[in-house]
Enzyme design. Structure first.
Site, PDB file in Angstrom:
ATOM      1  N   MET A 121       0.051   2.777   4.844  1.00 47.94           N
ATOM      2  CA  MET A 121       1.069   1.738   5.032  1.00 47.94           C
ATOM      3  C   MET A 121       2.434   2.257   4.582  1.00 47.94           C
ATOM      4  SD  MET A 121      -0.706  -1.904   4.566  1.00 47.94           S
ATOM      5  CE  MET A 121      -0.627  -2.001   2.802  1.00 47.94           C
ATOM      6  N   LEU A 152       4.911   6.527   0.765  1.00 47.40           N
ATOM      7  CA  LEU A 152       3.933   7.570   0.426  1.00 47.40           C
ATOM      8  C   LEU A 152       4.207   8.211  -0.932  1.00 47.40           C
ATOM      9  CD1 LEU A 152       3.571   9.316   3.915  1.00 47.40           C
ATOM     10  CD2 LEU A 152       2.330   7.344   2.995  1.00 47.40           C
ATOM     11  N   HIS A 171      -1.288   9.902  -1.248  1.00 44.52           N
ATOM     12  CA  HIS A 171      -1.337  10.023   0.212  1.00 44.52           C
ATOM     13  C   HIS A 171      -1.261  11.505   0.621  1.00 44.52           C
ATOM     14  CE1 HIS A 171       0.609   5.907  -0.206  1.00 44.52           C
ATOM     15  NE2 HIS A 171      -0.450   5.629   0.525  1.00 44.52           N
ATOM     16  N   GLN A 175      -3.368  -8.114   6.880  1.00 45.35           N
ATOM     17  CA  GLN A 175      -4.152  -7.900   5.657  1.00 45.35           C
ATOM     18  C   GLN A 175      -3.451  -8.439   4.407  1.00 45.35           C
ATOM     19  OE1 GLN A 175      -4.086  -3.505   6.169  1.00 45.35           O
ATOM     20  NE2 GLN A 175      -3.931  -3.450   3.949  1.00 45.35           N
TER      21      GLN A 175
HETATM   22  P1  AMP Z   1      -2.147   2.546   1.577  1.00 41.90           P
HETATM   23  O1  AMP Z   1      -0.902   3.167   2.114  1.00 41.90           O
HETATM   24  O2  AMP Z   1      -2.001   1.990   0.199  1.00 41.90           O
HETATM   25  O3  AMP Z   1      -2.807   1.632   2.552  1.00 41.90           O
HETATM   26  O4  AMP Z   1      -3.165   3.756   1.381  1.00 41.90           O
HETATM   27  C1  AMP Z   1      -3.458   4.639   2.430  1.00 41.90           C
HETATM   28  C2  AMP Z   1      -4.614   5.507   1.993  1.00 41.90           C
HETATM   29  O5  AMP Z   1      -4.251   6.235   0.820  1.00 41.90           O
HETATM   30  C3  AMP Z   1      -5.877   4.703   1.645  1.00 41.90           C
HETATM   31  O6  AMP Z   1      -7.011   5.402   2.134  1.00 41.90           O
HETATM   32  C4  AMP Z   1      -5.837   4.680   0.138  1.00 41.90           C
HETATM   33  O7  AMP Z   1      -7.111   4.535  -0.450  1.00 41.90           O
HETATM   34  C5  AMP Z   1      -5.249   6.056  -0.154  1.00 41.90           C
HETATM   35  N1  AMP Z   1      -4.664   6.104  -1.496  1.00 41.90           N
HETATM   36  C6  AMP Z   1      -3.797   5.221  -2.046  1.00 41.90           C
HETATM   37  N2  AMP Z   1      -3.529   5.561  -3.321  1.00 41.90           N
HETATM   38  C7  AMP Z   1      -4.250   6.681  -3.584  1.00 41.90           C
HETATM   39  C8  AMP Z   1      -4.417   7.506  -4.738  1.00 41.90           C
HETATM   40  N3  AMP Z   1      -3.776   7.246  -5.884  1.00 41.90           N
HETATM   41  N4  AMP Z   1      -5.240   8.580  -4.638  1.00 41.90           N
HETATM   42  C9  AMP Z   1      -5.898   8.842  -3.489  1.00 41.90           C
HETATM   43  N5  AMP Z   1      -5.788   8.106  -2.367  1.00 41.90           N
HETATM   44  C10 AMP Z   1      -4.980   7.031  -2.416  1.00 41.90           C
END
Ligand code: AMP
Length: 282
Positions: free
Chosen positions: A32, A35, A39, A63
């Protein structure tokens, strides 16, 4: 290869087709935006597994069960593109809302028992239907060979694995470990809203999970869960939503230690910011 930016489904679809026809495997990292190093680690993992890496940046309105949360969600596209390029990403799909949804479109519904209805499913009604609806649409648009999700969102990861099996997607889902700040705090796009004082409070979440992980199976699941819950409830400035120890695949509560993995999950508010974290107890 410089980063290709696509806004339309037909563009990303034909780019991925062209790469797959050349014999390259394609890895996909949905995000989303806003970053951070967590990410970036997913992009790097995808680049280690696949010949080509596609990310997506889409703040998925369906969501968000809280309109304010959607409005406040950070948007940092220029910085995001630089992080993607530096981490080895080849293409990014950044659709507008009307590319992914028809007006007034409803989300699909999946019922996987406690996996979909407990914890995040309980506290954020409709959230997982929104997540699974957009992930299904993205899988259809990008049709990757492998898709990468963080263990940071453990319940989401487990649900996406289930949905992909149920919907017969011919792709492999790969889990990536949670990337943390030096303090232990799980990296999150939401952390940038925390004040210095709130950061100190938020650090108690990972501290509690780490201590629970060290105790592991030396005490009963009920005792381990209770200790962690009491520890978090005693933190001033932290409002606990849940702290639960469950079976890592089904999310059923535990009477005894299972042969499979267990996971201790936490959601808490620090000020206005809702944070989640977890630790797997092997
Ligand atoms: P989001 O942008 O928050 O929807 O996250 C996108 C992806 O990044 C999802 O698969 C999250 O689980 C992963 N993600 C978010 N924060 C972390 C983190 N601290 N470590 C590893 N992966 C992450």
């Amino acid at each position: 290869m410089s980063l290709a930016v696509f806004e339309h489904i037909n563009q990303v679809d034909s780019w991925v087709n062209s790469q797959q026809e050349l014999g390259y495997t394609v890895g996909f990292v949905p995000t989303m935006g806003a970053l951070h190093a967590g990410h970036a680690s997913l992009i790097e993992l995808a680049a280690a597994h696949c010949d080509r890496v596609v990310a997506s940046i889409f703040v998925n309105p369906t969501q968000f069960n809280n309109a304010q949360d959607l409005l406040k969600y950070p948007r940092t596209l220029e910085a995001d593109l630089r992080i993607l390029e530096a981490s080895g990403c080849h293409a990014v799909f950044c659709p507008a809302i009307d590319e992914m949804y028809t007006p007034n479109e409803r989300t699909a519904h999946w019922d996987f028992g406690p996996l979909s209805t407990s914890l995040e499913g309980f506290f954020r009604p409709g959230h997982f239907d929104g997540v699974l609806t957009i992930v299904k649409k993205l899988f259809q648009a990008v049709h990757p060979n492998k898709a990468f999700f963080g263990e940071k969102d453990f319940q989401q990861l487990t649900l996406i694995k289930r949905m992909a099996v149920e919907e017969k997607f011919a792709l492999e889902i790969i889990a990536a470990p949670t990337i943390r700040e030096a303090s232990g705090l799980a990296m999150s796009s939401r952390n940038r809203r925390l004040s210095a004082e709130e950061l100190t409070i938020a650090n108690q979440i990972s501290k509690t999970l780490l201590e629970a992980n060290q105790l592991g199976r030396s005490i009963s699941p009920a005792e381990l869960g209770l200790r962690a819950r009491i520890q978090l409830m005693s933190v001033q400035g932290l409002v606990l939503e849940y702290c639960a120890l469950v079976h890592a695949q089904t999310f059923e509560p535990l009477d005894d230690w299972p042969n499979e993995k267990a996971v201790l999950l936490v959601a808490a508010f620090v000020g206005e910011t809702r944070l989640i974290d977890n630790v797997v107890i092997s």
